[in-house]
Design a protein around this motif. Structure first.
Motif, PDB file in Angstrom:
ATOM      1  N   ARG A 118      42.462  30.935  38.940  1.00 43.36           N
ATOM      2  CA  ARG A 118      41.289  30.346  39.575  1.00 43.36           C
ATOM      3  C   ARG A 118      40.822  31.135  40.791  1.00 43.36           C
ATOM      4  N   LEU A 119      41.643  32.063  41.264  1.00 40.76           N
ATOM      5  CA  LEU A 119      41.287  32.885  42.413  1.00 40.76           C
ATOM      6  C   LEU A 119      41.893  34.269  42.236  1.00 40.76           C
ATOM      7  N   SER A 147      32.222  33.583  39.381  1.00 45.90           N
ATOM      8  CA  SER A 147      32.920  33.075  40.564  1.00 45.90           C
ATOM      9  C   SER A 147      32.016  33.087  41.789  1.00 45.90           C
ATOM     10  N   TRP A 191      31.985  34.728  45.328  1.00 38.04           N
ATOM     11  CA  TRP A 191      32.601  35.905  45.945  1.00 38.04           C
ATOM     12  C   TRP A 191      32.615  35.722  47.457  1.00 38.04           C
ATOM     13  N   GLU A 242      35.105  25.389  41.335  1.00 45.24           N
ATOM     14  CA  GLU A 242      34.665  26.779  41.309  1.00 45.24           C
ATOM     15  C   GLU A 242      35.868  27.719  41.210  1.00 45.24           C
ATOM     16  N   THR A 243      35.627  28.898  40.675  1.00 43.26           N
ATOM     17  CA  THR A 243      36.591  29.981  40.787  1.00 43.26           C
ATOM     18  C   THR A 243      36.110  30.921  41.888  1.00 43.26           C
ATOM     19  N   VAL A 244      37.054  31.656  42.486  1.00 41.95           N
ATOM     20  CA  VAL A 244      36.739  32.452  43.678  1.00 41.95           C
ATOM     21  C   VAL A 244      37.358  33.835  43.548  1.00 41.95           C
ATOM     22  N   VAL A 245      36.600  34.860  43.918  1.00 42.52           N
ATOM     23  CA  VAL A 245      37.147  36.201  44.103  1.00 42.52           C
ATOM     24  C   VAL A 245      36.993  36.555  45.570  1.00 42.52           C
ATOM     25  N   PRO A 287      29.421  37.627  40.116  1.00 40.02           N
ATOM     26  CA  PRO A 287      29.481  36.435  40.970  1.00 40.02           C
ATOM     27  C   PRO A 287      28.134  35.718  41.015  1.00 40.02           C
ATOM     28  N   LEU A 314      36.724  37.584  37.163  1.00 39.39           N
ATOM     29  CA  LEU A 314      36.498  36.138  37.078  1.00 39.39           C
ATOM     30  C   LEU A 314      34.988  35.914  37.053  1.00 39.39           C
TER      31      LEU A 314
END
Length: 423
Positions: A106-107, A53, A55, A79-82, A129, A50
């Motif tokens: 998205r995650l 993202s 992180w 936001e996208t998240v890892v 990230p 992603l």
């Protein structure tokens, strides 16, 4: 030079020890198969990423739960998240809580790479990230310096610097040098800010404790409200997050409480799922009249039986609020052995009085403040039963006021993060 030598030694140790790491994962995988799955991720090989993202490194269950309000806030802002984890408990919780966001792309929860520069290089190449947040105070040298090499700002988040850690660091001194490698820190209190600043950490913001903002699952509270009348008029005492070294102590305390003229019902919740069977066996050997949650209640926490019992053994994950909601007061484990106490905020959020052991350095904030406010009682192994029976309950209003005074960390953390996420 000292830090350089340490990093070289650290890298050598990890490369030599990789077969041991694989053996450890295989051994743990025999009890929990998830340990042995997605092994490639441990070495920085991910099927997808992603890019761009945020992180968040949440090593296990407690760290992920503290991060949930923050992750929700980031997702709400687009936001996208890892998330990275080391234990199955943390990864499973991320998969459960954020199932919809995972399905929507998205995650993404993944394993954290092993402590080698090449594994982290692959991780950063895949995810790229914009910002990294390490929950609590996880200090991994290669993670820190690989993030710097990749140009990723890495911050300690929800961080505290416990007293015992400061004492050890004053003797050996390598961890302060590592902490200075972070881009900054979002810390729990002014005291913690001063401690981090004293060892040279820069860019410190006091944001508070994220656990005060954790969402409370309404379904678990409703289930507890339905189950509690089936337990009769007896008081209910919860022994929560009991660690393996404390099991004998808490079992002895339970038996002593049950020997009283008006015995309570005990809810006994081991910290580690691999201990469920061993605790059940110990209760059987000691003649305790108990029922396992997995046999007493169905998947929706509805009673399958109302047979007499003295102890409910909490052999499930992700249902802590259900167990706590059943209780009149809660003893939180961890603090009766040197590694330190576990989270007291969850019972306080349900307005339950809390008792902890003598070792609270892991939750120094907010334990010190909670004890001073009279909503938490610190005790010892030899006085545990006495305090369970005689400590006067603080009023729900007193606990509510304490919670209100310490909430709002999510908004403060998001405000501190916002400038770091601007293009």
């Amino acid at each position: 030079m000292r830090l350089w030598l340490f990093l070289r030694f650290w890298s050598l140790l990890w490369h030599i020890g990789l077969p041991v790491v694989l053996a450890y994962l295989w051994k743990r995988g025999r009890k929990d198969p998830l340990y042995a799955r997605h092994i490639g991720e441990r070495f920085g090989r991910y099927p997808a990423g992603l890019p761009g993202s945020v992180w968040i490194h949440a090593v296990s269950l407690g760290e992920l739960r503290s991060a949930v309000p923050l992750i929700r806030g980031l997702l709400d802002r687009g936001e996208t998240v890892v998330t990275t984890h080391f234990t199955p408990a943390g990864r499973r919780e991320a998969e459960r809580v954020f199932a919809e966001e995972i399905a929507a792309g998205r995650l993404m929860p993944v394993w954290v790479p092993v402590e080698t520069s090449w594994a982290y290089k692959r991780f950063f190449k895949t995810f790229r990230p914009r910002l990294g947040l390490v929950m609590e105070i996880e200090i991994w040298p290669r993670m820190i310096f690989a993030a710097r090499a990749a140009g990723v700002p890495l911050y300690m988040c929800n961080a505290q610097y416990p007293t015992d850690s400061m004492v050890r660091d004053a003797r050996f001194g390598i961890r302060p040098a590592l902490m200075r490698g972070f881009s900054g820190a979002f810390v729990k209190s002014e005291l913690q800010a001063r401690r981090f600043a004293s060892v040279g950490v820069r860019n410190i913001a006091v944001t508070g404790e994220l656990r005060f903002d954790q969402p409370i699952p309404a379904a678990q509270l409703a289930a507890a409200a339905a189950v509690r009348p089936t337990l009769g008029p007896r008081r209910v005492i919860a022994f929560a997050s009991v660690t393996e070294p404390e099991e004998a102590l808490f079992l002895a305390a339970a038996r002593e409480l049950l020997s009283r003229r008006t015995p309570p019902i005990i809810v006994f919740i081991p910290r580690a799922p691999e201990r469920f069977g061993a605790v059940a066996q110990a209760m059987t050997e000691k003649g305790v009249l108990f029922a396992r949650r997995s046999q007493r209640l169905d998947g929706r926490l509805a009673p399958l039986s109302q047979a007499p019992m003295d102890v409910l053994l909490g052999d499930s994950l992700g249902e802590m609020y259900f167990y706590l909601a059943l209780a009149d007061r809660v003893v939180v484990g961890g603090g009766f052995q040197p590694k330190g106490s576990h989270n007291i905020i969850e019972p306080l959020a349900l307005r339950k009085p809390v008792l902890v052991g003598p070792h609270v350095q892991t939750i120094e904030y907010p334990a010190v403040e909670a004890i001073a406010a009279g909503v938490c009682q610190q005790t010892s192994a030899d006085r545990l039963v006495q305090h369970v029976l005689t400590w006067p309950d603080p009023s729900p209003e007193t606990i509510a006021a304490f919670m209100a005074a310490h909430s709002g960390a999510t908004a403060r953390t998001l405000a501190a993060i916002a400038p770091l996420l601007r293009p």
